[in-house]
Motif scaffolding. Structure first.
Motif, PDB file in Angstrom:
ATOM      1  N   ASP A 162      36.716  43.401  58.316  1.00  0.00           N
ATOM      2  CA  ASP A 162      37.897  43.737  59.114  1.00  0.00           C
ATOM      3  C   ASP A 162      37.829  45.181  59.584  1.00  0.00           C
ATOM      4  OD1 ASP A 162      38.208  44.930  56.695  1.00  0.00           O
ATOM      5  OD2 ASP A 162      40.065  43.897  56.152  1.00  0.00           O
ATOM      6  N   GLN A 163      36.652  45.799  59.366  1.00  0.00           N
ATOM      7  CA  GLN A 163      36.346  47.144  59.846  1.00  0.00           C
ATOM      8  C   GLN A 163      34.833  47.218  59.966  1.00  0.00           C
ATOM      9  OE1 GLN A 163      37.151  50.217  56.839  1.00  0.00           O
ATOM     10  NE2 GLN A 163      37.290  48.601  55.288  1.00  0.00           N
ATOM     11  N   PRO A 164      34.280  48.226  60.652  1.00  0.00           N
ATOM     12  CA  PRO A 164      32.823  48.310  60.774  1.00  0.00           C
ATOM     13  C   PRO A 164      32.170  48.255  59.395  1.00  0.00           C
ATOM     14  CG  PRO A 164      33.853  49.888  62.231  1.00  0.00           C
ATOM     15  CD  PRO A 164      34.964  49.300  61.396  1.00  0.00           C
ATOM     16  N   THR A 165      31.198  47.350  59.241  1.00  0.00           N
ATOM     17  CA  THR A 165      30.574  47.092  57.950  1.00  0.00           C
ATOM     18  C   THR A 165      29.063  47.197  58.091  1.00  0.00           C
ATOM     19  OG1 THR A 165      32.389  45.607  57.342  1.00  0.00           O
ATOM     20  CG2 THR A 165      30.351  45.392  56.090  1.00  0.00           C
ATOM     21  N   TYR A 166      28.425  47.800  57.091  1.00  0.00           N
ATOM     22  CA  TYR A 166      26.977  48.036  57.138  1.00  0.00           C
ATOM     23  C   TYR A 166      26.345  47.599  55.822  1.00  0.00           C
ATOM     24  CZ  TYR A 166      28.566  51.002  60.953  1.00  0.00           C
ATOM     25  OH  TYR A 166      29.180  51.468  62.092  1.00  0.00           O
ATOM     26  N   ALA A 167      25.103  47.103  55.891  1.00  0.00           N
ATOM     27  CA  ALA A 167      24.407  46.654  54.693  1.00  0.00           C
ATOM     28  C   ALA A 167      22.905  46.822  54.886  1.00  0.00           C
ATOM     29  CB  ALA A 167      24.732  45.195  54.383  1.00  0.00           C
ATOM     30  N   ASP A 168      22.208  46.963  53.777  1.00  0.00           N
ATOM     31  CA  ASP A 168      20.755  46.934  53.796  1.00  0.00           C
ATOM     32  C   ASP A 168      20.337  45.529  54.220  1.00  0.00           C
ATOM     33  OD1 ASP A 168      18.012  46.538  52.976  1.00  0.00           O
ATOM     34  OD2 ASP A 168      18.210  48.299  51.705  1.00  0.00           O
ATOM     35  N   PRO A 169      19.489  45.383  55.233  1.00  0.00           N
ATOM     36  CA  PRO A 169      19.096  44.047  55.700  1.00  0.00           C
ATOM     37  C   PRO A 169      18.473  43.190  54.608  1.00  0.00           C
ATOM     38  CG  PRO A 169      18.404  45.728  57.264  1.00  0.00           C
ATOM     39  CD  PRO A 169      18.867  46.453  56.042  1.00  0.00           C
ATOM     40  N   GLN A 170      17.820  43.808  53.620  1.00  0.00           N
ATOM     41  CA  GLN A 170      17.179  43.051  52.557  1.00  0.00           C
ATOM     42  C   GLN A 170      18.163  42.575  51.499  1.00  0.00           C
ATOM     43  OE1 GLN A 170      14.190  42.145  52.953  1.00  0.00           O
ATOM     44  NE2 GLN A 170      13.661  43.489  54.645  1.00  0.00           N
ATOM     45  N   ALA A 171      19.381  43.134  51.490  1.00  0.00           N
ATOM     46  CA  ALA A 171      20.382  42.741  50.501  1.00  0.00           C
ATOM     47  C   ALA A 171      21.424  41.790  51.086  1.00  0.00           C
ATOM     48  CB  ALA A 171      21.081  43.984  49.942  1.00  0.00           C
ATOM     49  N   PRO A 217      23.052  42.224  44.736  1.00  0.00           N
ATOM     50  CA  PRO A 217      22.673  43.505  44.140  1.00  0.00           C
ATOM     51  C   PRO A 217      21.173  43.647  43.952  1.00  0.00           C
ATOM     52  CG  PRO A 217      23.395  42.035  42.420  1.00  0.00           C
ATOM     53  CD  PRO A 217      23.562  41.279  43.716  1.00  0.00           C
ATOM     54  N   SER A 218      20.410  43.158  44.912  1.00  0.00           N
ATOM     55  CA  SER A 218      18.959  43.227  44.845  1.00  0.00           C
ATOM     56  C   SER A 218      18.415  43.111  46.248  1.00  0.00           C
ATOM     57  CB  SER A 218      18.404  42.087  43.976  1.00  0.00           C
ATOM     58  OG  SER A 218      16.993  42.085  43.978  1.00  0.00           O
ATOM     59  N   GLU A 219      17.299  43.757  46.502  1.00  0.00           N
ATOM     60  CA  GLU A 219      16.676  43.683  47.819  1.00  0.00           C
ATOM     61  C   GLU A 219      15.527  42.695  47.787  1.00  0.00           C
ATOM     62  OE1 GLU A 219      17.206  48.187  49.545  1.00  0.00           O
ATOM     63  OE2 GLU A 219      15.664  47.816  48.058  1.00  0.00           O
ATOM     64  N   GLU A 220      15.484  41.814  48.782  1.00  0.00           N
ATOM     65  CA  GLU A 220      14.366  40.893  48.893  1.00  0.00           C
ATOM     66  C   GLU A 220      13.101  41.655  49.243  1.00  0.00           C
ATOM     67  OE1 GLU A 220      14.133  37.848  48.209  1.00  0.00           O
ATOM     68  OE2 GLU A 220      16.173  37.052  48.168  1.00  0.00           O
ATOM     69  N   VAL A 221      11.973  41.195  48.682  1.00  0.00           N
ATOM     70  CA  VAL A 221      10.697  41.797  49.048  1.00  0.00           C
ATOM     71  C   VAL A 221      10.408  41.481  50.499  1.00  0.00           C
ATOM     72  CG1 VAL A 221       8.215  41.842  48.584  1.00  0.00           C
ATOM     73  CG2 VAL A 221       9.843  41.598  46.702  1.00  0.00           C
ATOM     74  N   PRO A 222      10.121  42.478  51.343  1.00  0.00           N
ATOM     75  CA  PRO A 222       9.922  42.221  52.766  1.00  0.00           C
ATOM     76  C   PRO A 222       8.650  41.448  53.029  1.00  0.00           C
ATOM     77  CG  PRO A 222       9.346  44.485  52.252  1.00  0.00           C
ATOM     78  CD  PRO A 222       9.950  43.904  51.005  1.00  0.00           C
ATOM     79  N   GLY A 223       8.645  40.767  54.194  1.00  0.00           N
ATOM     80  CA  GLY A 223       7.475  40.006  54.587  1.00  0.00           C
ATOM     81  C   GLY A 223       6.673  40.761  55.632  1.00  0.00           C
ATOM     82  N   GLY A 224       6.206  40.035  56.665  1.00  0.00           N
ATOM     83  CA  GLY A 224       5.400  40.643  57.715  1.00  0.00           C
ATOM     84  C   GLY A 224       6.260  41.399  58.697  1.00  0.00           C
ATOM     85  N   PHE A 225       5.680  41.759  59.848  1.00  0.00           N
ATOM     86  CA  PHE A 225       6.393  42.619  60.781  1.00  0.00           C
ATOM     87  C   PHE A 225       7.577  41.923  61.422  1.00  0.00           C
ATOM     88  CE2 PHE A 225       3.467  40.277  63.396  1.00  0.00           C
ATOM     89  CZ  PHE A 225       4.105  40.107  64.592  1.00  0.00           C
ATOM     90  N   VAL A 226       7.638  40.598  61.338  1.00  0.00           N
ATOM     91  CA  VAL A 226       8.834  39.910  61.790  1.00  0.00           C
ATOM     92  C   VAL A 226       9.608  39.346  60.624  1.00  0.00           C
ATOM     93  CG1 VAL A 226       8.110  39.361  64.112  1.00  0.00           C
ATOM     94  CG2 VAL A 226       7.434  37.841  62.276  1.00  0.00           C
ATOM     95  N   GLY A 227       9.265  39.786  59.413  1.00  0.00           N
ATOM     96  CA  GLY A 227      10.139  39.642  58.262  1.00  0.00           C
ATOM     97  C   GLY A 227      10.146  38.282  57.612  1.00  0.00           C
ATOM     98  N   GLY A 228      11.043  38.191  56.637  1.00  0.00           N
ATOM     99  CA  GLY A 228      11.369  36.934  56.003  1.00  0.00           C
ATOM    100  C   GLY A 228      10.434  36.511  54.913  1.00  0.00           C
TER     101      GLY A 228
END
Length: 252
Positions: A162-171, A217-228
């Motif tokens: 309900d207001q500008p919200t930000y997050a780590d993409p991996q979380a 409360p954890s970040e996913e291990v990143p993949g390749g340059f297009v992620g996932g």
């Protein structure tokens, strides 16, 4: 035999009708009388007369998209009658009910455990993901009416946007598909390398509109340059593999 192991809290969850129910916070019980779409490798036990059929990423179109993007859900179709028990590395499991054509959920493919076949899904580019990054730029979008089971690494927080919200993409695990998203360099917010503590990411993801975002409360291990889901080498090999798949498919 006597043991605390046989206490009522560890007994099978009772179900009044077919469907999904949490056996506990780490395990899902599916009372099957028909079909259910399940992540491959998630079955830990079953009872009854159940057949399993691999579905790739959910059809040739989704398979090709999965190869191109590194995202998707390797699925198996479970059919028959009986009880099916599912888990994913002791991750926490949560149930969500989508209630109609205007009720959509965007979710990281890694976090999909099972869903009812009444739901439809596709692999789409995340809105605002206009830069190359290890973040998941392509996620699964579910819509329709039905139940879906998702996983999180640890107990998540559900943020009301309900207001500008930000997050780590991996979380960021999932969010309302009606939200507008964007990717920004952490430098824009004066965060520098403080974002992405374990992944080395220098981006933050923004959400605006009306809806919710689930953050684990954890970040996913990143993949390749297009992620996932794929590593860099896998992503680099995608073009060749997709060409082969298309050639075999179209040549039939």
């Amino acid at each position: 035999m006597r043991s605390d192991l046989f206490s009522p809290q560890n007994a099978e969850a009772r179900m009044q009708q077919p469907g999904m129910k949490l056996q506990n916070s780490k395990m899902l019980k599916v009372g099957l009388n028909g079909e259910m779409m399940v992540r491959q490798g998630a079955m830990v036990a079953y009872q009854g007369n159940i057949q399993f059929q691999g579905q790739g990423a959910g059809g040739i179109g989704k398979f090709v998209k999965q190869q191109l993007t590194g995202e998707g859900v390797p699925l198996m179709r479970c059919s028959g009658t009986g009880d099916l028990f599912l888990a994913d590395l002791a991750s926490d499991i949560h149930l969500l009910d989508l209630e109609g054509p205007h009720d959509g959920l965007t979710i990281n493919g890694k976090n999909v455990l099972a869903f009812e076949p009444t739901l439809s899904f596709d692999i789409r580019r995340v809105q605002g993901a206009g830069m190359l990054s290890n973040a998941g730029l392509f996620n699964c979008v579910f819509s329709g009416q039905g139940r879906i089971a998702i996983t999180t690494k640890g107990t998540p927080v559900v943020l009301s946007v309900d207001q500008p919200t930000y997050a780590d993409p991996q979380a960021a695990v999932c969010w309302s598909s009606s939200l507008q998203t964007g990717f920004h360099s952490a430098e824009q917010f004066g965060l520098g390398t403080l974002m992405g503590r374990t992944t080395g990411e220098a981006f933050t993801m923004s959400f605006s509109g009306q809806g919710f975002v689930v953050v684990q409360p954890s970040e996913e291990v990143p993949g390749g340059f297009v992620g996932g889901t794929g590593g860099g080498q896998q992503a680099g090999q995608s073009g060749a593999s997709v060409a082969g798949v298309l050639g075999n498919f179209l040549g039939r």
